[in-house]
Design an enzyme around this catalytic site. Structure first.
Site, short mmCIF file in Angstrom:
data_model
loop_
_atom_site.label_atom_id
_atom_site.label_comp_id
_atom_site.label_asym_id
_atom_site.label_seq_id
_atom_site.Cartn_x
_atom_site.Cartn_y
_atom_site.Cartn_z
N ASN A 9 0.87 -1.18 0.00
CA ASN A 9 0.00 0.00 0.00
C ASN A 9 0.91 1.22 0.00
OD1 ASN A 9 -1.83 2.01 0.42
ND2 ASN A 9 -2.38 1.41 2.52
N LYS A 11 0.16 4.21 -0.38
CA LYS A 11 -0.47 5.43 0.14
C LYS A 11 -0.17 6.60 -0.81
CE LYS A 11 -0.23 3.32 4.63
NZ LYS A 11 -0.18 3.42 6.07
N HIS A 95 -9.79 1.72 4.35
CA HIS A 95 -8.59 1.92 5.16
C HIS A 95 -8.86 3.01 6.20
CE1 HIS A 95 -4.54 2.80 6.42
NE2 HIS A 95 -4.13 1.69 5.80
N GLU A 97 -7.13 5.26 7.41
CA GLU A 97 -6.66 6.61 7.06
C GLU A 97 -7.70 7.34 6.21
OE1 GLU A 97 -2.85 5.66 5.37
OE2 GLU A 97 -2.06 5.18 7.35
N GLU A 167 -6.39 -4.62 10.33
CA GLU A 167 -5.45 -3.51 10.50
C GLU A 167 -5.73 -2.78 11.81
OE1 GLU A 167 -3.71 -3.10 6.58
OE2 GLU A 167 -4.41 -1.16 7.28
N GLY A 173 1.63 2.35 10.90
CA GLY A 173 2.62 3.42 10.82
C GLY A 173 3.26 3.78 12.16
N SER A 212 2.55 -2.03 10.51
CA SER A 212 3.97 -2.13 10.87
C SER A 212 4.60 -3.49 10.58
CB SER A 212 4.19 -1.74 12.34
OG SER A 212 3.81 -0.39 12.54
P1 PGA Z 1 2.37 0.44 7.75
O1 PGA Z 1 0.96 0.66 7.01
O2 PGA Z 1 2.94 -0.85 7.22
O3 PGA Z 1 3.19 1.64 7.37
O4 PGA Z 1 2.08 0.36 9.21
C1 PGA Z 1 0.09 -0.42 6.90
C2 PGA Z 1 -1.20 0.01 6.28
O5 PGA Z 1 -1.63 1.15 6.48
O6 PGA Z 1 -1.83 -0.75 5.57
#
Ligand code: PGA
Length: 257
Positions: A9, A11, A95, A97, A167, A173, A212
């Site tokens: 992903n 982003k 997601h 976010e 998630e 993150g 993460s």
């Molecule tokens: P990350 O993001 O690996 O940077 O924690 C995972 C995600 O948002 O799917």
């Protein structure tokens, strides 16, 4: 047996130049890893580039959102048909976010999920709880409610051939991944919830973990029987890290389940 799948992903990261070297690197490193599936979900403007560079490789591509409508006066939106025009096979939906920053409701996400399916796109539905919800012990109820937007009105069959990504919001993150046991326990719960309605759909469903994931923790997470893959943010932005996670997914002890 469910085949493992690792999804990048990206982003809102990337540029034509940076993507080119990342995708070339992915192709070279992942080409020989034939025992798992790989997907890169890019920002919309780079779908054409992903198509051009990944066509014919063992890496597929997708987007990070889509419109719940198929066509019309929806300024700024991108339809499922448009994603298909650029060869996309996958789309990340719900997601956290997006659901927090853009106020996406559960019903909205469910409509997008159905739109994806009707265009032969594989939806990757994200579900997850906040730290507060975990600490107060209501995390399973929260996840159940998120799944129920689909389960109760569309039925469990929609999950066959789809992907759910667990998630935990506190793990995204932050560098603080869920433990393999925490991930396994929630994945088991998700599968059991869907199995109450349709055992076959639940068995087919790939449930991946995101939050993460890195080269150091990937093997242990992916070795859990109900962890069918990973959704990778930060560590999908370098060839070394992403290919190390993909290697973990493709190794024999991981795919033994
Ligand atoms: P990350 O993001 O690996 O940077 O924690 C995972 C995600 O948002 O799917």
């Amino acid at each position: 047996m469910r085949r493992k799948i690792v999804v990048a992903n990206w982003k809102m990261h990337g540029s034509l130049t940076a993507n080119q070297s990342l995708l070339e690197g992915f192709k070279q490193k992942l080409g020989p890893l034939i025992h798992a599936d790989y997907v890169v979900c890019v920002p919309y403007p780079y779908l054409a580039q992903a198509q051009q560079l990944l066509q014919g490789s063992n890496i597929r591509w997708g987007a990070q959102n889509l419109a719940k409508f198929s066509v019309g006066a929806y300024t700024g939106e991108v339809s499922a048909g448009m994603l298909r025009d650029f060869g996309a096979d996958f789309v990340i939906l719900g997601h956290s976010e997006r659901s927090t920053a853009y106020c996406e409701s559960g019903e909205n996400i469910a409509e997008k999920f159905m739109m994806a399916k009707s265009h032969d796109l594989t939806p990757i539905l994200c579900v997850g709880e906040t730290l507060q919800e975990r600490e107060s012990g209501v995390m399973e109820r929260v996840i159940a409610e998120q799944l129920d937007y689909l389960l109760s009105s569309r039925g469990a069959k929609v999950f066959a051939d789809s992907i759910v990504s667990y998630e935990p919001i506190w793990a995204i993150g932050t560098g603080l991944s869920a433990t393999p046991e925490q991930a396994q326990s929630m994945h088991e719960f998700i599968r059991a919830r869907i199995a109450q309605q349709d055992a076959q759909a639940a068995d087919q469903l790939r449930i991946i973990y995101g939050g993460s994931v890195n080269p150091a923790n990937a093997s242990k997470l992916l070795a859990m029987p109900d962890v069918d893959g990973a959704l990778v943010g930060r560590c999908s932005l370098t060839v070394e890290d992403f290919s190390a996670i993909c290697r973990a997914a493709a190794q024999p002890q991981t795919i033994a389940y």
